[in-house]
Design a protein around this motif. Sequence first.
Motif, short mmCIF file in Angstrom:
data_model
loop_
_atom_site.label_atom_id
_atom_site.label_comp_id
_atom_site.label_asym_id
_atom_site.label_seq_id
_atom_site.Cartn_x
_atom_site.Cartn_y
_atom_site.Cartn_z
N ASP A 265 0.84 -1.19 0.00
CA ASP A 265 0.00 0.00 0.00
C ASP A 265 0.88 1.24 0.00
O ASP A 265 2.11 1.15 -0.09
N VAL A 266 0.28 2.43 0.09
CA VAL A 266 1.03 3.67 -0.05
C VAL A 266 2.00 3.90 1.11
O VAL A 266 2.92 4.72 1.01
N SER A 277 -7.29 -2.01 0.27
CA SER A 277 -6.98 -0.62 0.56
C SER A 277 -5.55 -0.24 0.14
O SER A 277 -4.75 0.20 0.96
N PRO A 278 -5.19 -0.45 -1.14
CA PRO A 278 -3.86 -0.01 -1.56
C PRO A 278 -3.79 1.49 -1.85
O PRO A 278 -2.76 1.99 -2.24
N GLY A 279 -4.92 2.18 -1.67
CA GLY A 279 -4.94 3.61 -1.93
C GLY A 279 -5.31 3.94 -3.35
O GLY A 279 -5.23 3.12 -4.27
N SER A 280 -5.72 5.18 -3.56
CA SER A 280 -6.09 5.65 -4.89
C SER A 280 -4.87 5.68 -5.80
O SER A 280 -3.75 5.97 -5.35
N PRO A 281 -5.04 5.42 -7.09
CA PRO A 281 -3.91 5.55 -8.01
C PRO A 281 -3.41 6.99 -8.10
O PRO A 281 -2.28 7.22 -8.54
N LEU A 282 -4.24 7.95 -7.68
CA LEU A 282 -3.84 9.35 -7.72
C LEU A 282 -3.02 9.75 -6.50
O LEU A 282 -2.45 10.85 -6.46
N SER A 283 -2.98 8.89 -5.49
CA SER A 283 -2.17 9.18 -4.31
C SER A 283 -0.69 9.23 -4.70
O SER A 283 -0.23 8.45 -5.54
N ALA A 284 0.08 10.11 -4.10
CA ALA A 284 1.41 10.46 -4.59
C ALA A 284 2.33 9.27 -4.79
O ALA A 284 3.03 9.17 -5.80
N ASN A 286 1.59 6.03 -5.32
CA ASN A 286 1.14 5.25 -6.48
C ASN A 286 1.33 6.03 -7.77
O ASN A 286 1.73 5.47 -8.81
N TRP A 287 1.03 7.32 -7.74
CA TRP A 287 1.11 8.17 -8.92
C TRP A 287 2.54 8.26 -9.46
O TRP A 287 2.75 8.39 -10.67
N ALA A 288 3.52 8.15 -8.60
CA ALA A 288 4.91 8.24 -9.03
C ALA A 288 5.30 7.08 -9.94
O ALA A 288 6.29 7.17 -10.67
N ASN A 289 4.55 5.99 -9.91
CA ASN A 289 4.86 4.82 -10.75
C ASN A 289 4.18 4.86 -12.11
O ASN A 289 4.27 3.91 -12.88
#
Length: 876
Positions: A265-266, A277-284, A286-289
């Motif tokens: 997760d994040v 609950s791995p978090g939103s793809p827009l969360s920083a 996840n978004w960095a990938n």
Amino acid sequence: MTRTLWTRLVAGLMLFGLAVALLVLGPPRDEALAAGSRELTDSAVTVKGRPGKYEDFSDLEVTVSQTNGLIGQGIDITWTGGHPTPYGAFGPNYLTFMQCWGPDPDAADFRETCQFGAEWAPGDVPWGGNVGDPTRAVFAGTDPEETHEAIPVEWDDNGDPVLSTPMLPFQAAYGGTYIDALQTGAPPRPREAPEGYDGLIRDLFNAYSTNEQPWVPTGGDGTGQTTFWVQSAKEAPHLGCGRVTETQPQPQACWLVIVPRGQFDVAGVPLPVENYSPGSPLSATNWANRLVVPLQFEPVSGFCQLGSEEQPTVGTELVAEAMTSWQPLLCADGGTTFGYSAIGDIEAGNQLLSEFDGSPGLAFSTAAIDPGPDGPELVEAPVAISGMTIAFRIDVRPHTFAPPEFEELFGTQVPELKLTPRLVAKLLTQSYQVDVPGGGAGGIEHLSGGEGASNPIFITYDPEFRELNPIFENFPTSASGPQGLMVTLPNGAANREVWRWIQADPEAREWLSGTPDEYGMVVNPYYEDLGLDENPPMSFPKADPTCARDLGAELDYCTLDLRPYVGTYSEVAQRVLRAAVAEKIDWDALKVPPAYVESGPRHIGRRWTIGLSDSASTERYGVLRAALRNAAGEFVTPTRESMLAAVDAMVDTDDDGVLENNPETTDPDAYPLTMVTYAAVNTDRDAEALSDYADLLEYAAGAGQEPGSARGQLPDGYASLPDELREQTQDAAERLRTLASPTPTPTPTTPAPGGNDESGGDQGDDDGNPGPAGNDPPPGSDGSGPPPGADGGYTTPPPDGTGPTNSPAPPAPAPSPSPTPSPTESSTPVAQSSSTPGTDAGIAPYVLMVALLIGAAAAIAGPALTRLGSRFNRPA
């Protein structure tokens, strides 16, 4: 070495070389298409993953089939090197896809330009919510890389915030910032956007309109595939892709963003399979990938000269994709404008024969149009070969005890579907219980009891279907059925061909007459008396009057709520791609007034969608097509080769030169629902119109038959006309030109030497030789001026759902998306029709004279185009 040995050696080497070639080339094109892998375009792009904060995505390679010349369409995406998605969950190891518009993908606010975070209803989320976060919510306290602060949406009397939303705002391409302000009250209602924001995100996109794919699995071998619906500014104005403005003459570009999700997760905590609950793809974190692919779109406006007069055309939607491709080339450089409205064949015939001003002079139909004994002469010419198809999108969903190798296919698409005429007849007659209101659990009296009837709930319970499609043996009963076969409402000759194919099959015809199949299934009795075993209609009736009531609902829902008509073939293909069937059987007590609302699209892992569309639309949206059984007993998909084989087997009709499909052909290669679209021109139109329509036919028979995705070419889903049919169309164009510019008949005179006659003829050349007597020829007929109508213009097709042009002809009802899709990839040179030279004619005058005599004889005899006398009614 003997000659025999040499011969054997050479033959062996040749066979070895052939084997190597076949190995390198891979499976035939048809097999690749059947598996959902269309050929890559010249603009295909592959991007690679990279190491992330907690795990390494470097082995991931994602290939996008097309990135240039895009319209609202489906593009194929494949990947390798991914981590397999655990069966039954979308917690760890999957991909997320979305479309964004921001100018700089590295900018801090780029994620605020992405269409993601639609509000999914609980029933639309796969696996009971055991999935990753599909929202725009980001939390600085959870993700150590996150910097976005929650936005206040409610304040106390002192002005202090008491409630904030963690949702990222959305910036629209045309300006404005939108927010998810959460819900309030009982029952819960959306809050109004707080001051400083332009509205709510749900007003721009939602579960019914978004193209985001939150959860896409990777197979057991690390590969995966999906088809992504890219949206232009027509489908998503807030993204603006392809938009052209005075200050931005180049079409606005957009981006495909892929966010790989791993096993953490994040915060770096490992994810168990059941964790969601791995978090939103827009969360920083996840978004960095993210992987980013640029998308270049065709302009959605500005193809042709605005405000110019146009020549209207109407007719079958089977020609829509071709006309959309041809129109920009025909109108370029002051060429003729051709408006086009996709309407039913009957209405098209009526408009063509109408004498009202502004009525179209050309109608497209897959069958001949009968002008009647006193009607005008019609010139008919073939312009396109395509076919009706049954599109499908079905996800592999293994049952609990499926073999391990089948579990590894979880979430991938069923690669092929075989259907017989009788199976399609069962779908079209509401003879599976799930297609009758209240029949999802069985128990429909007229289908499950009395007189020995025992009809399956779903098609996948039908032994006939399972024998042809054994893959469904490993599906659980909870995933067993489609949400009906989507069909269109307008009457059309193409629909009639579907029924003719069904009736040509002895098993299907006998079953429609009321005889049970070998498993005891009978036709829905409400259809038994419609004569569907003998008389092929031009529509698909919805005859079962059964109604049912949802739990807690105040009203019943009926057949047209459960299995509604869809507006166009193009919309059917798009809905199959999105797995959105438009059924309205979910009662919304909070709606004012309460009512049934449309069910949301099914997500990957739960899709089982089929619909009757056309070959060009299904190619546009990248959906698979079922293999249909022909009269030779072979299951065939629509390819260029199979459609041309069907054309070779077509039969002449009472209308000379108009071919009709032959569903009884025993050619094993023939696709049974192939059709030739004809352009019928009313020769009573004025000379300018006839000349313009001749230009259209000439182009359609020439450059318009070149396959390709560039503007002016023949789009995928069509087969190029054979030479014989092209010549027929070119002859028709010449016939129209002859009618538009007849050769004047000389009047015998004896003018004084060097003098002028009184008929307005030419005064002669410098040597005193007299020119032709009589009126001057029309402009362009002597090669000295432009052809009639050459300085016309063309207006660009408006957004999907409105019809392609503002044609004077009354347009058909305009469902969304449009029956006429937007144009395709840009091309170079413009094809313009040239005028016919008037000098050095050689034998041309004699040929023309013969043509005029033939035309005169035809006019006296009256048109012999009678095939649709029993089909199309003349307007009163």
